[in-house]
Design a protein around this motif. Structure first.
Motif, PDB file in Angstrom:
ATOM      1  N   UNK A 284      19.683  10.433  50.235  1.00 32.72           N
ATOM      2  CA  UNK A 284      19.061   9.756  49.101  1.00 32.72           C
ATOM      3  C   UNK A 284      17.615   9.393  49.398  1.00 32.72           C
ATOM      4  N   UNK A 285      17.338   8.916  50.609  1.00 33.63           N
ATOM      5  CA  UNK A 285      15.976   8.541  50.985  1.00 33.63           C
ATOM      6  C   UNK A 285      15.083   9.763  51.130  1.00 33.63           C
ATOM      7  N   UNK A 286      15.618  10.842  51.679  1.00 34.47           N
ATOM      8  CA  UNK A 286      14.794  12.011  52.023  1.00 34.47           C
ATOM      9  C   UNK A 286      14.581  12.973  50.852  1.00 34.47           C
ATOM     10  N   UNK A 287      15.486  12.987  49.883  1.00 31.17           N
ATOM     11  CA  UNK A 287      15.405  13.973  48.804  1.00 31.17           C
ATOM     12  C   UNK A 287      14.057  13.973  48.081  1.00 31.17           C
ATOM     13  N   UNK A 288      13.501  12.838  47.663  1.00 32.71           N
ATOM     14  CA  UNK A 288      12.214  12.888  46.957  1.00 32.71           C
ATOM     15  C   UNK A 288      11.092  13.501  47.794  1.00 32.71           C
ATOM     16  N   UNK A 289      11.091  13.255  49.087  1.00 33.87           N
ATOM     17  CA  UNK A 289      10.026  13.767  49.954  1.00 33.87           C
ATOM     18  C   UNK A 289      10.134  15.282  50.111  1.00 33.87           C
ATOM     19  N   UNK A 290      11.346  15.789  50.178  1.00 32.69           N
ATOM     20  CA  UNK A 290      11.526  17.237  50.290  1.00 32.69           C
ATOM     21  C   UNK A 290      11.200  17.917  48.964  1.00 32.69           C
ATOM     22  N   UNK A 291      11.548  17.299  47.852  1.00 32.85           N
ATOM     23  CA  UNK A 291      11.182  17.879  46.556  1.00 32.85           C
ATOM     24  C   UNK A 291       9.664  17.978  46.402  1.00 32.85           C
ATOM     25  N   UNK A 292       8.943  16.959  46.831  1.00 34.22           N
ATOM     26  CA  UNK A 292       7.484  17.008  46.775  1.00 34.22           C
ATOM     27  C   UNK A 292       6.947  18.123  47.667  1.00 34.22           C
ATOM     28  N   UNK A 293       7.508  18.270  48.867  1.00 33.25           N
ATOM     29  CA  UNK A 293       7.065  19.318  49.787  1.00 33.25           C
ATOM     30  C   UNK A 293       7.363  20.706  49.232  1.00 33.25           C
ATOM     31  N   UNK A 294       8.524  20.873  48.617  1.00 30.92           N
ATOM     32  CA  UNK A 294       8.955  22.197  48.152  1.00 30.92           C
ATOM     33  C   UNK A 294       8.348  22.604  46.817  1.00 30.92           C
ATOM     34  N   UNK A 312      12.302  13.840  30.911  1.00 31.91           N
ATOM     35  CA  UNK A 312      11.432  14.642  30.047  1.00 31.91           C
ATOM     36  C   UNK A 312      10.608  15.660  30.830  1.00 31.91           C
ATOM     37  N   UNK A 313      10.266  16.741  30.179  1.00 30.62           N
ATOM     38  CA  UNK A 313       9.460  17.797  30.799  1.00 30.62           C
ATOM     39  C   UNK A 313       8.148  17.223  31.320  1.00 30.62           C
ATOM     40  N   UNK A 314       7.763  17.699  32.489  1.00 30.07           N
ATOM     41  CA  UNK A 314       6.485  17.293  33.057  1.00 30.07           C
ATOM     42  C   UNK A 314       6.527  16.040  33.900  1.00 30.07           C
ATOM     43  N   UNK A 315       7.614  15.268  33.837  1.00 27.06           N
ATOM     44  CA  UNK A 315       7.712  14.055  34.648  1.00 27.06           C
ATOM     45  C   UNK A 315       7.886  14.410  36.124  1.00 27.06           C
ATOM     46  N   UNK A 316       7.450  13.508  36.986  1.00 30.80           N
ATOM     47  CA  UNK A 316       7.547  13.707  38.426  1.00 30.80           C
ATOM     48  C   UNK A 316       9.024  13.706  38.831  1.00 30.80           C
ATOM     49  N   UNK A 317       9.520  14.865  39.308  1.00 28.11           N
ATOM     50  CA  UNK A 317      10.937  14.987  39.625  1.00 28.11           C
ATOM     51  C   UNK A 317      11.313  14.151  40.844  1.00 28.11           C
ATOM     52  N   UNK A 318      10.451  14.154  41.862  1.00 28.25           N
ATOM     53  CA  UNK A 318      10.739  13.365  43.061  1.00 28.25           C
ATOM     54  C   UNK A 318      10.867  11.881  42.711  1.00 28.25           C
ATOM     55  N   UNK A 319       9.956  11.393  41.873  1.00 28.90           N
ATOM     56  CA  UNK A 319      10.003   9.987  41.466  1.00 28.90           C
ATOM     57  C   UNK A 319      11.265   9.689  40.664  1.00 28.90           C
ATOM     58  N   UNK A 321      14.250  11.033  41.036  1.00 27.17           N
ATOM     59  CA  UNK A 321      15.384  10.860  41.942  1.00 27.17           C
ATOM     60  C   UNK A 321      15.265   9.564  42.736  1.00 27.17           C
ATOM     61  N   UNK A 322      14.040   9.160  43.041  1.00 25.92           N
ATOM     62  CA  UNK A 322      13.851   7.856  43.693  1.00 25.92           C
ATOM     63  C   UNK A 322      14.365   6.729  42.803  1.00 25.92           C
ATOM     64  N   UNK A 323      14.077   6.817  41.509  1.00 23.92           N
ATOM     65  CA  UNK A 323      14.523   5.776  40.581  1.00 23.92           C
ATOM     66  C   UNK A 323      16.049   5.723  40.510  1.00 23.92           C
ATOM     67  N   UNK A 324      16.689   6.899  40.502  1.00 27.13           N
ATOM     68  CA  UNK A 324      18.151   6.920  40.463  1.00 27.13           C
ATOM     69  C   UNK A 324      18.719   6.233  41.700  1.00 27.13           C
ATOM     70  N   UNK A 332      15.174   2.577  50.132  1.00 32.91           N
ATOM     71  CA  UNK A 332      14.151   3.521  49.697  1.00 32.91           C
ATOM     72  C   UNK A 332      13.332   4.064  50.860  1.00 32.91           C
ATOM     73  N   UNK A 333      13.459   3.450  52.046  1.00 32.93           N
ATOM     74  CA  UNK A 333      12.677   3.847  53.209  1.00 32.93           C
ATOM     75  C   UNK A 333      13.579   3.961  54.436  1.00 32.93           C
ATOM     76  N   UNK A 334      13.214   4.853  55.353  1.00 29.07           N
ATOM     77  CA  UNK A 334      13.966   5.010  56.591  1.00 29.07           C
ATOM     78  C   UNK A 334      13.864   3.757  57.460  1.00 29.07           C
ATOM     79  N   UNK A 335      12.728   3.070  57.372  1.00 29.59           N
ATOM     80  CA  UNK A 335      12.574   1.839  58.139  1.00 29.59           C
ATOM     81  C   UNK A 335      13.619   0.806  57.789  1.00 29.59           C
ATOM     82  N   UNK A 336      14.041   0.780  56.533  1.00 27.52           N
ATOM     83  CA  UNK A 336      15.082  -0.161  56.110  1.00 27.52           C
ATOM     84  C   UNK A 336      16.426   0.155  56.762  1.00 27.52           C
TER      85      UNK A 336
END
Length: 377
Positions: A284-294, A312-319, A321-324, A332-336
């Motif tokens: 859950x924490x890592x998915x948004x970062x990998x989506x941004x990279x890919x 909606x179309x055009x919205x930031x997909x990584x963000x 999944x972070x919201x979900x 939300x962070x590995x430090x946590x």
């Protein structure tokens, strides 16, 4: 009808446990199964329900020491129990850890040599032969989908979390009874649900060409996105529990296409002795970062993912999944989760060598993984 035949036989229905187990135990001529489970389930009514489902001619043995991340040491102990009780089969009863451990035990009791020689990154895929005792998988969570998967993730004695992969590791039978998940706590419901979501996302954008897997993955993602919040908030809601179990099943049915960078990193971090990290929470924490990279390599596939989760179309997909994930109360962070920079530096090269890195849509090196891990810290 409860029976689905795809890669294995899957019984999927509410309260199907007893009927399906009776049918399949008789079909597979099971008389002395080793039940691989954990202490929590051993102390719950779920294990009693399973034991009560056997006929009087069946004498199950129990190994209830499955760790949160199954280890090579646990595999040795469970394999010894299998041999000591002269068992003829295995039943993985619990989450992905118990089911993965049951698969590894089936491999260990039927193949010679060290278990690590059968790990995918050690060239072990071709060494696994069709001589394993039968495995029945009965999930009590809705996340890994290991009940229909061809892999088992094991933390080996050297600290690496590696995949044992073969079509012969797919359980002969899966019994998916959503009523077994009704008492799963909210935090585990969220973490395992995000695991299922990550499987659906990563298989859909993986490099292999597999249209059936694409369709299965998108269907699973739609089910999970529509039901995970209700399953977390209203754990006794059987409809949402059923849909989450279906989403987990779909995600693993699509494994044939491969996974990607999220799993490469979560496998690398999952081998740590301390802190002991939950695989689904890591995903859950890592998915948004990998989506941004890919995005540069797989962005053309993101519109279908947006549609599946109602963004909606055009919205930031990584963000999105972070919201979900954050809405479910997950970190939300590995430090946590108790990680620091030194752990990330150890994990990055392991992620590059992980078998799931090969199907990530964008080539990722150790340096890339360290950058993503650092961003997630």
């Amino acid at each position: 009808m409860s029976l689905i035949t795809y890669l294995n036989r899957v019984h999927f229905a509410d309260d199907i446990l007893e009927e399906a187990l009776a049918v399949e135990a008789r079909s597979l001529a099971i008389r002395r199964p080793l039940i691989v489970t954990d202490r929590g389930l051993a102390a719950s009514g779920h294990l009693d329900r399973l034991l009560d489902a056997f006929d009087t001619e069946t004498a199950p043995a129990i190994y209830a020491e499955t760790p949160a991340n199954p280890t090579e040491a646990a595999c040795r102990a469970a394999a010894a129990a299998y041999r000591n009780h002269d068992c003829d089969s295995l039943i993985g009863f619990g989450g992905g850890s118990s089911i993965d451990l049951a698969k590894a035990v089936a491999l260990a009791v039927s193949h010679d040599g060290p278990l690590i020689s059968y790990a995918a990154v050690e060239g072990g895929v071709s060494r696994i032969q069709n001589i394993l005792p039968p495995v029945i998988a009965i999930p009590t969570t809705a996340g890994t989908g290991s009940e229909v998967g061809r892999g088992a993730l094991i933390v080996f004695d050297d600290g690496r979390k590696l995949g044992l992969i073969s079509p012969y590791l797919i359980p002969k039978v899966a019994i998916c009874d959503p009523t077994l998940t009704l008492t799963l706590p909210p935090e585990l419901t969220a973490a395992t649900g995000m695991d299922a979501i990550t499987h659906c996302v990563e298989t859909y954008i993986a490099t292999a060409y597999n249209p059936p897997a694409d369709g299965i993955a998108l269907d699973g993602l739609r089910r999970a996105a529509a039901n995970i919040e209700r399953a977390v908030e209203e754990g006794r809601d059987l409809d949402s529990r059923r849909e989450m179990m279906a989403a987990a099943l779909n995600g693993a049915l699509a494994f044939q296409k491969g996974l990607g960078g999220v799993h490469a990193m979560s496998h690398a971090l999952g081998g740590l002795k301390q802190p002991n990290l939950h695989h689904g929470t890591l995903n859950a924490v890592l998915l948004p970062h990998v989506l941004a990279f890919n995005a540069p390599a797989a962005g053309h596939r993101y519109p279908a993912l947006r549609e599946a989760i109602g963004v909606p179309a055009g919205r930031d997909l990584a963000a999105a999944f972070s919201r979900i994930s954050n809405g479910l109360g997950l970190p939300s962070r590995l430090g946590e989760m108790g990680l620091d920079r030194s752990a990330l530096e150890l994990a990055a090269p392991l992620a590059e060598r992980d078998h799931t890195n090969g199907t990530n849509p964008r080539r990722a090196t150790s340096r890339d993984y360290l950058a993503m891990l650092t961003d997630a810290l």
